[in-house]
Design a protein around this motif. Structure first.
Motif, short mmCIF file in Angstrom:
data_model
loop_
_atom_site.label_atom_id
_atom_site.label_comp_id
_atom_site.label_asym_id
_atom_site.label_seq_id
_atom_site.Cartn_x
_atom_site.Cartn_y
_atom_site.Cartn_z
N SER A 169 12.55 -1.97 -6.63
CA SER A 169 11.83 -1.66 -5.36
C SER A 169 11.00 -2.73 -5.03
O SER A 169 10.91 -3.15 -3.83
CB SER A 169 11.03 -0.33 -5.64
N GLU A 211 11.82 -5.19 -1.93
CA GLU A 211 11.04 -4.98 -0.95
C GLU A 211 11.11 -3.34 -0.16
O GLU A 211 10.80 -3.65 1.21
CB GLU A 211 10.77 -6.21 0.27
N ARG A 212 11.48 -2.48 -0.73
CA ARG A 212 11.76 -1.37 -0.20
C ARG A 212 11.81 -0.27 -1.26
O ARG A 212 12.48 -0.73 -2.61
CB ARG A 212 12.91 -1.39 0.92
N PRO A 213 11.70 0.92 -1.19
CA PRO A 213 11.66 1.81 -2.42
C PRO A 213 13.44 1.84 -2.55
O PRO A 213 14.03 2.41 -1.73
CB PRO A 213 11.25 3.12 -1.89
#
Ligand SMILES: CC(C)[C@H](C(=O)O)[C@@H](O)C(=O)O
Ligand code: SF4
Length: 425
Positions: free
Chosen positions: A13, A17-19
């Motif tokens: 994540s 740079e995002r879940p």
């Protein structure tokens, strides 16, 4: 959907740079990229190929690349010498400061030892045992040279975030039973492809009580069951190790799998009564209790490699040998995993002890682990090795036989001239 994550999903994540969750495809930022003398040249060629239309042919970040020579050192052929020349030129041209020439040691020892791996990082290396750095709580994985070329160029690589198998290993290891025995047991159990493309997460009190050296052995061999990574949640033992290399380092306490995280499998072990384990020719998952192969005559013992070539491993072996010599007709090769480990052994008197026992102590390198420059086995010969692979032909002749064990079992075997239970000497 649950927002609980495994440590692997947390690392991806951040890197993407995002879940993300297991199964997602991501383009992830690479924190560290390692290459060596065998796979490096092809990566460099690939890099220039990718950059062929660029005016500035520069790597994405020279400070995040580490280049080491360890497999064919000192150069054992003209081809190796040419590879070394090419890589030294690339290092100079690209201003790569983290470069270790022929004398520093095996990549998987030098990387953590020099502070190039931190918990929570996404690390790639063009070598299959890169998974070793999972011992420090990094997600580390081996990639091919062409993928490495892309990393050199853009510092990113695509992944499918792996599902995790959690190995919960509890109990107290018996006398002269070590982490090598644990990992051989797990591999024998699940099989050489049992954890294919999975993140292997090692947990439980038997794992948590291990020092970093023994944790490295377990993480190193995740690939031998097909694992994409072999990760251990970082703790105070990890933090101490890192602090010695990165002063002031503080561990992020969230860097662990959440309770309720999603696992593809949870496998539980109690190792309290487990005897030492041995992987028999010609597969790493052909694992038996040492008692089943005791008495098998040997010609050579290899004490070394990135799996078990640290000071701690050499000390275990030396303590078992005491002042007893290597058995007549047996060759004991001792190859510390790095210059630092070699010097620790030297200062502690282990090098002298091994030499007095009749061993050959070599300078740090991969050595015969993968049939490299020296120490090869001839047809019909039998070796017990502390390394990680025993495939047919791996250490020389396709008609030789390689058994894998802990340093304790290897040392006991060296003084007896046959495979020996270290608890019996
Ligand atoms: C030479 C290299 C590509 C190889 C690997 O990737 O593992 C070697 O280190 C090994 O142990 O077989
Ligand atoms: S010591 Fe053996 S397993 Fe480790 S990197 Fe070298 S060849 Fe590969």
């Amino acid at each position: 959907m649950s927002d609980k994550q495994t440590i692997t999903e947390k690392i991806f994540s951040r890197a993407a740079e995002r879940p993300v969750k297991a199964g997602d495809f991501v383009l992830a930022n690479i924190d560290r990229a390692m290459t060596h003398d065998i796979t490096g040249p092809l990566a460099v060629e690939g890099f220039y190929e990718i950059m062929r239309n660029e005016k500035e042919k520069k790597v994405w970040d020279p400070d995040k690349i580490v280049i080491l020579f360890d497999h064919q050192v000192p150069a054992d052929s003209l081809n190796a010498a040419q590879n070394h020349i090419m890589l030294r030129k690339f290092v100079a041209e690209q201003d790569i400061k983290n470069f270790y020439d022929i004398f520093e040691g095996v990549c998987h020892q030098v990387m953590p030892e020099k502070g190039h791996v931190l918990p929570g990082q996404l690390v790639v290396g063009s070598d299959s045992h890169t998974c070793a750095y999972g011992s420090l709580g990094a997600f580390a994985t081996g990639i091919g040279s062409t993928d490495m070329a892309a990393v050199f160029a853009i510092g990113k690589l695509w992944f499918r975030v792996p599902e995790t198998i959690r190995f919960e290993v509890n109990g107290r290891l018996g006398e002269r039973v070590y982490s090598k025995d644990i990992i051989l047991k797990l591999i024998g159990d699940i099989g050489a492809d049992g954890a294919r493309y999975k993140a292997c997460e090692y947990a439980g009190d038997a794992v948590k009580s291990l020092d970093v050296s023994q944790r490295m052995t377990i993480s190193n061999m995740a690939i031998e069951m097909g694992g994409k990574a072999g990760i251990i949640e970082p703790d105070s033992i990890t933090e101490e190790y890192i602090k010695e290399r990165v002063p002031g380092y503080k561990l992020d306490t969230d860097l662990k799998s959440d309770d309720g995280a999603n696992y593809s499998d949870i496998r539980k072990y109690d190792v309290s009564d487990m005897p030492p384990q041995v992987a028999c020719p010609h597969n790493v998952d052909n694992v038996v209790d040492v008692t089943e192969v005791e008495g098998k005559k040997i010609d050579q013992v290899l004490l070394g490699s990135c799996t078990n070539g640290r000071f701690e491993d050499l000390k275990i072996a030396a303590d078992i040998m005491g002042d007893r010599p290597v058995a007549k007709g047996v060759r004991l090769l001792v190859i510390p995993a790095s210059r630092t480990e070699y010097m620790k052994a030297l200062k502690a008197g282990l090098v002298e002890q091994f030499m007095n026992a009749g061993a050959l102590v070599e300078s740090p390198c991969c050595g015969p682990c993968m049939g490299g420059s020296f120490g090869l086995l001839g047809p019909g010969e039998v070796c017990i090795a502390t390394s990680n692979r025993n495939f047919k032909g791996r250490q020389g002749s396709a008609d030789a036989f390689v058994y894998l064990s802990s340093p304790a079992t290897a040392a006991a075997s060296a003084i007896k001239g046959k495979i020996t239970d270290p608890r019996s000497v």
